[in-house]
Design a protein around this motif. Structure first.
Motif, mmCIF file in Angstrom:
data_model
loop_
_atom_site.group_PDB
_atom_site.id
_atom_site.type_symbol
_atom_site.label_atom_id
_atom_site.label_comp_id
_atom_site.label_asym_id
_atom_site.label_seq_id
_atom_site.Cartn_x
_atom_site.Cartn_y
_atom_site.Cartn_z
ATOM 1 N N GLY A 127 29.741 33.862 46.651
ATOM 2 C CA GLY A 127 29.005 35.050 46.254
ATOM 3 C C GLY A 127 29.132 36.211 47.203
ATOM 4 O O GLY A 127 28.642 37.308 46.906
ATOM 5 N N ARG A 132 34.206 37.525 46.135
ATOM 6 C CA ARG A 132 34.371 38.352 44.940
ATOM 7 C C ARG A 132 35.741 39.025 44.923
ATOM 8 O O ARG A 132 36.411 39.066 43.880
ATOM 9 N N SER A 135 38.531 36.238 44.437
ATOM 10 C CA SER A 135 38.516 35.695 43.073
ATOM 11 C C SER A 135 39.071 36.709 42.077
ATOM 12 O O SER A 135 39.820 36.348 41.157
#
Length: 316
Positions: A127, A132, A135
């Motif tokens: 997270g 982020r 990914s």
């Protein structure tokens, strides 16, 4: 030993099935190789010359006899002679296969070195900003075709910035630095998809391992976080990662065609494309069987690595 012999036996059986399918499929393709070889400028060749060439190449024999000769040649390590230039297929593969393998291994090394630590770090900081960004980058790399990535690399690094050569090949023994420089861009193009897959699988596997009871127990015992991560988390997370890595390494054996074409890398793609166009059965079969055999070998090696990481697999 029984487990290993069973895996080897399965690989041999699969190799025979693949060889049979490839042989039969190619011989069902419309078109006479002898007629194609003798055709020039769209003019039909002399039927007598076609018949003579078919007899010399053994194409006039019944299909079953050709199949038997084909299997007999494989047991002797004889892949036949090219119908186009009458050059031994095995010699052509021996010349070009190391170049394709070098490209695949370099791309795999780049992907693993980048994706394994990145996937682990992203899982440990789930997270977060890095998670982020990484990914999203992985999803983008999976969506972009390899030939687009190769073209962009050539345009950006070779044409605009002029810091890398656009393509070509120089033997390692002749000029090691130039060889590695020419290897860099195609290796990056090969690595992009594999790195994205390995990153996503590593992240998911590490997250799964972190939620296991044995990890909580190890932490409760006061074991250092580094040891918990290395011995209990990463080791158990590697098995699914190896599965994906093995499958995609095998896929790269057949997926380097576009990369080799874009970067003018003289691997197996050039003779394969030429052989398909000319109905050169021995060359096509030889290259396809080589790729299939290496795919099976990679999966066998992955099975051995599974057994080393998880002894329970040896009883399966």
């Amino acid at each position: 030993m029984r487990w290993l012999l069973r895996r080897i036996g399965i690989s041999i059986a699969l190799a025979w099935i693949v060889a049979s399918i490839v042989f039969m499929t190619l011989h069902m393709v419309p078109g006479d190789p002898a007629e194609i070889l003798l055709s020039t400028g769209g003019v039909s060749p002399d039927p007598a010359a076609v018949a003579e060439l078919r007899e010399r190449l053994g194409l006039d024999q019944p299909l079953l006899d050709q199949y038997g000769q084909f299997l007999l040649g494989l047991t002797r390590g004889d892949l036949g002679v090219s119908l186009v230039d009458e050059y031994p297929v095995l010699d052509e593969i021996a010349l070009r296969l190391p170049r394709t393998l070098e490209l695949i291994l370099a791309g795999t090394l780049i992907a693993v070195v980048v994706a394994l630590p990145a996937g682990t770090y992203a899982a440990l900081h789930r997270g977060g900003l890095f998670d982020r960004i990484a990914s999203g980058t992985a999803a983008l790399l999976l969506a972009v075709p390899v030939f687009v990535v190769g073209t962009v690399l050539v345009l950006l690094l070779a044409q605009i910035l002029r810091i890398m050569p656009a393509g070509g090949y120089v033997p390692l023994a002749q000029d090691p630095w130039q060889h590695l420089t020419l290897l860099a861009l195609p290796s990056l193009a090969i690595a992009k998809g594999l790195a994205a897959v390995v990153f996503r699988m590593t992240r998911a596997s590490v997250l799964d391992a972190l939620s296991r009871d044995y990890v909580r127990t190890a932490r409760a015992k006061g074991i250092s976080p580094t040891r918990v991560l290395v011995k209990h988390v990463v080791r158990n997370a590697l098995t699914p990662v190896l599965t994906v890595l093995g499958l995609h390494m095998g896929t790269l054996l057949g997926g380097t065609v576009l990369v080799e074409y874009v970067f003018n890398w003289p691997g197996l793609s050039t003779p394969l494309l030429r052989a398909v166009e000319a109905r050169d059965y021995p060359m096509v079969v030889g290259i396809v069987l080589t790729i299939s055999g290496l795919f099976l070998l990679i999966n066998l090696v992955m099975d051995l690595l599974y057994a080393a990481l998880d002894p329970r697999i040896r009883t399966a």
